[in-house]
Design a protein around this motif. Structure first.
Motif, PDB file in Angstrom:
ATOM      1  N   LEU A 132       0.809  -1.216   0.000  1.00 26.53           N
ATOM      2  CA  LEU A 132       0.000   0.000   0.000  1.00 26.53           C
ATOM      3  C   LEU A 132       0.847   1.273   0.000  1.00 26.53           C
ATOM      4  CD1 LEU A 132      -3.045  -0.661   2.350  1.00 26.53           C
ATOM      5  CD2 LEU A 132      -2.984  -0.524  -0.128  1.00 26.53           C
ATOM      6  N   LYS A 133       2.124   1.152   0.365  1.00 31.35           N
ATOM      7  CA  LYS A 133       3.000   2.323   0.369  1.00 31.35           C
ATOM      8  C   LYS A 133       3.151   2.912  -1.031  1.00 31.35           C
ATOM      9  CE  LYS A 133       5.835   0.901   4.332  1.00 31.35           C
ATOM     10  NZ  LYS A 133       7.201   0.539   4.782  1.00 31.35           N
ATOM     11  N   PHE A 134       2.910   2.088  -2.051  1.00 26.37           N
ATOM     12  CA  PHE A 134       3.096   2.526  -3.430  1.00 26.37           C
ATOM     13  C   PHE A 134       1.767   2.787  -4.134  1.00 26.37           C
ATOM     14  CE2 PHE A 134       6.447  -0.421  -2.120  1.00 26.37           C
ATOM     15  CZ  PHE A 134       7.561   0.397  -2.242  1.00 26.37           C
ATOM     16  N   HIS A 135       0.681   2.757  -3.371  1.00 20.30           N
ATOM     17  CA  HIS A 135      -0.636   2.969  -3.963  1.00 20.30           C
ATOM     18  C   HIS A 135      -0.905   4.458  -4.135  1.00 20.30           C
ATOM     19  CE1 HIS A 135      -4.439   1.230  -5.164  1.00 20.30           C
ATOM     20  NE2 HIS A 135      -5.085   2.179  -4.520  1.00 20.30           N
ATOM     21  N   LYS A 136      -1.583   4.809  -5.218  1.00 21.19           N
ATOM     22  CA  LYS A 136      -1.866   6.234  -5.490  1.00 21.19           C
ATOM     23  C   LYS A 136      -2.800   6.800  -4.410  1.00 21.19           C
ATOM     24  CE  LYS A 136      -5.839   5.203  -8.475  1.00 21.19           C
ATOM     25  NZ  LYS A 136      -6.398   5.334  -9.825  1.00 21.19           N
ATOM     26  N   PRO A 137      -2.684   8.107  -4.128  1.00 27.05           N
ATOM     27  CA  PRO A 137      -3.524   8.739  -3.094  1.00 27.05           C
ATOM     28  C   PRO A 137      -5.012   8.674  -3.448  1.00 27.05           C
ATOM     29  CG  PRO A 137      -1.677  10.149  -3.696  1.00 27.05           C
ATOM     30  CD  PRO A 137      -1.715   9.048  -4.709  1.00 27.05           C
ATOM     31  N   THR A 138      -5.818   8.345  -2.478  1.00 28.02           N
ATOM     32  CA  THR A 138      -7.273   8.342  -2.642  1.00 28.02           C
ATOM     33  C   THR A 138      -7.877   8.983  -1.397  1.00 28.02           C
ATOM     34  OG1 THR A 138      -7.466   6.145  -1.637  1.00 28.02           O
ATOM     35  CG2 THR A 138      -7.282   6.234  -4.055  1.00 28.02           C
ATOM     36  N   HIS A 139      -9.165   9.311  -1.475  1.00 31.95           N
ATOM     37  CA  HIS A 139      -9.795   9.968  -0.339  1.00 31.95           C
ATOM     38  C   HIS A 139     -11.289   9.703  -0.334  1.00 31.95           C
ATOM     39  CE1 HIS A 139     -11.969  13.398   1.545  1.00 31.95           C
ATOM     40  NE2 HIS A 139     -11.049  13.248   2.481  1.00 31.95           N
ATOM     41  N   GLN A 140     -11.819   9.458   0.844  1.00 33.25           N
ATOM     42  CA  GLN A 140     -13.267   9.373   1.019  1.00 33.25           C
ATOM     43  C   GLN A 140     -13.618   9.848   2.422  1.00 33.25           C
ATOM     44  OE1 GLN A 140     -14.690   5.301   0.792  1.00 33.25           O
ATOM     45  NE2 GLN A 140     -12.974   4.515   1.979  1.00 33.25           N
ATOM     46  N   ILE A 141     -14.811  10.389   2.556  1.00 28.06           N
ATOM     47  CA  ILE A 141     -15.302  10.801   3.861  1.00 28.06           C
ATOM     48  C   ILE A 141     -16.745  10.331   3.969  1.00 28.06           C
ATOM     49  CG2 ILE A 141     -15.770  13.123   2.965  1.00 28.06           C
ATOM     50  CD1 ILE A 141     -15.253  14.133   5.870  1.00 28.06           C
ATOM     51  N   ALA A 142     -17.025   9.567   5.007  1.00 23.86           N
ATOM     52  CA  ALA A 142     -18.323   8.931   5.189  1.00 23.86           C
ATOM     53  C   ALA A 142     -19.118   9.655   6.264  1.00 23.86           C
ATOM     54  CB  ALA A 142     -18.144   7.463   5.567  1.00 23.86           C
ATOM     55  N   PHE A 143     -20.326  10.061   5.917  1.00 24.06           N
ATOM     56  CA  PHE A 143     -21.239  10.691   6.868  1.00 24.06           C
ATOM     57  C   PHE A 143     -22.233   9.619   7.293  1.00 24.06           C
ATOM     58  CE2 PHE A 143     -19.243  13.979   4.505  1.00 24.06           C
ATOM     59  CZ  PHE A 143     -19.101  15.036   5.391  1.00 24.06           C
ATOM     60  N   CYS A 144     -22.096   9.185   8.532  1.00 22.36           N
ATOM     61  CA  CYS A 144     -22.752   7.958   8.979  1.00 22.36           C
ATOM     62  C   CYS A 144     -24.045   8.174   9.752  1.00 22.36           C
ATOM     63  CB  CYS A 144     -21.784   7.145   9.844  1.00 22.36           C
ATOM     64  SG  CYS A 144     -20.148   6.909   9.098  1.00 22.36           S
ATOM     65  N   THR A 145     -24.300   9.405  10.192  1.00 26.82           N
ATOM     66  CA  THR A 145     -25.468   9.679  11.036  1.00 26.82           C
ATOM     67  C   THR A 145     -26.192  10.929  10.548  1.00 26.82           C
ATOM     68  OG1 THR A 145     -24.182  11.038  12.567  1.00 26.82           O
ATOM     69  CG2 THR A 145     -24.334   8.671  13.050  1.00 26.82           C
TER      70      THR A 145
END
Length: 222
Positions: A132-145
């Motif tokens: 995973l050190k070589f994996h491209k940057p990704t991003h997510q943000i979860a709104f759970c409530t």
């Protein structure tokens, strides 16, 4: 903070009951700060429903990070804690957690395959995390409530803004020799774009040439 949701339809009302369980960060409404990533999601879901993909834009009130009434979990990178949390949420034995908002990297298709490989015992956790050190940057943000959703506000863009978006991003690709992904991230995170969609500014009265010159000035000094 600008956040984007890619789907086959525009999101006007967020209904957590429609959210699917056993996702990376559990049952939630997912967004990303990367426009290009939302575009990939939109194209995929649009294809599945035989429709064109649509990206809905939201403004996230970052006060949520300081609000003591909200429980926020944030992973700044792929790490062992992130991995354990992903496995927990994807397990059908564990369908809920205690957090209102969870933010961190995405377990995309490649990562998911590696997780499956780990779960059947073909690689160790250490080997998985090393890759995973070589994996491209990704991003997510979860709104759970429901409480966390109060920190989101849909950005309403008029058609002329969409037209300016297309013109300016195409010019940036050519003039600055950028990839489409680089251009999209720079443009949609700029202060100039923030003013363009803010109805309280005078930017709505400017033509695209003037907006573009202001953007170039901003980029020059940043």
């Amino acid at each position: 903070m600008k956040l984007y949701h890619g789907s086959y339809t525009e999101i006007n009302v967020i209904n957590l009951k429609k959210a699917k369980p056993y996702k990376d960060f559990g049952r939630a409404f997912y967004l990303t700060k990367y426009y290009e990533q939302a575009k990939i999601w939109a194209n995929r879901l649009g294809g599945e429903h035989k429709k064109g993909g649509i990206i809905t834009e939201f403004e996230f009130n970052e006060y949520a990070y300081e609000d003591e009434s909200l429980k926020v979990l944030k992973f700044d990178e792929y790490n062992e804690q992130w991995f354990d949390f992903i496995v927990f949420n994807r397990s059908k034995l564990n369908s809920t957690h205690e957090y209102d908002i969870v933010e961190g990297p995405v377990a995309d298709d490649d990562v998911t395959r590696q997780i499956d490989t780990f779960l059947v015992g073909k690689i160790t956790k250490e080997e998985f995390l090393e890759e995973l050190k070589f994996h491209k940057p990704t991003h997510q943000i979860a709104f759970c409530t429901l409480e966390s959703l109060q920190m989101l506000e849909k950005v309403k863009k008029k058609q002329f803004v969409n037209d300016i978006d297309d013109i300016i991003t195409q010019l940036m690709v050519t003039e600055f020799n950028l990839t489409e992904a680089q251009t999209i991230d720079i443009y949609f995170q700029s202060k100039t774009y923030g003013k363009l969609i803010d109805e309280n500014t005078e930017f709505s009265k400017k033509d695209w040439q003037e907006v573009y010159e202001l953007l170039k000035t901003e980029l020059k000094y940043n």
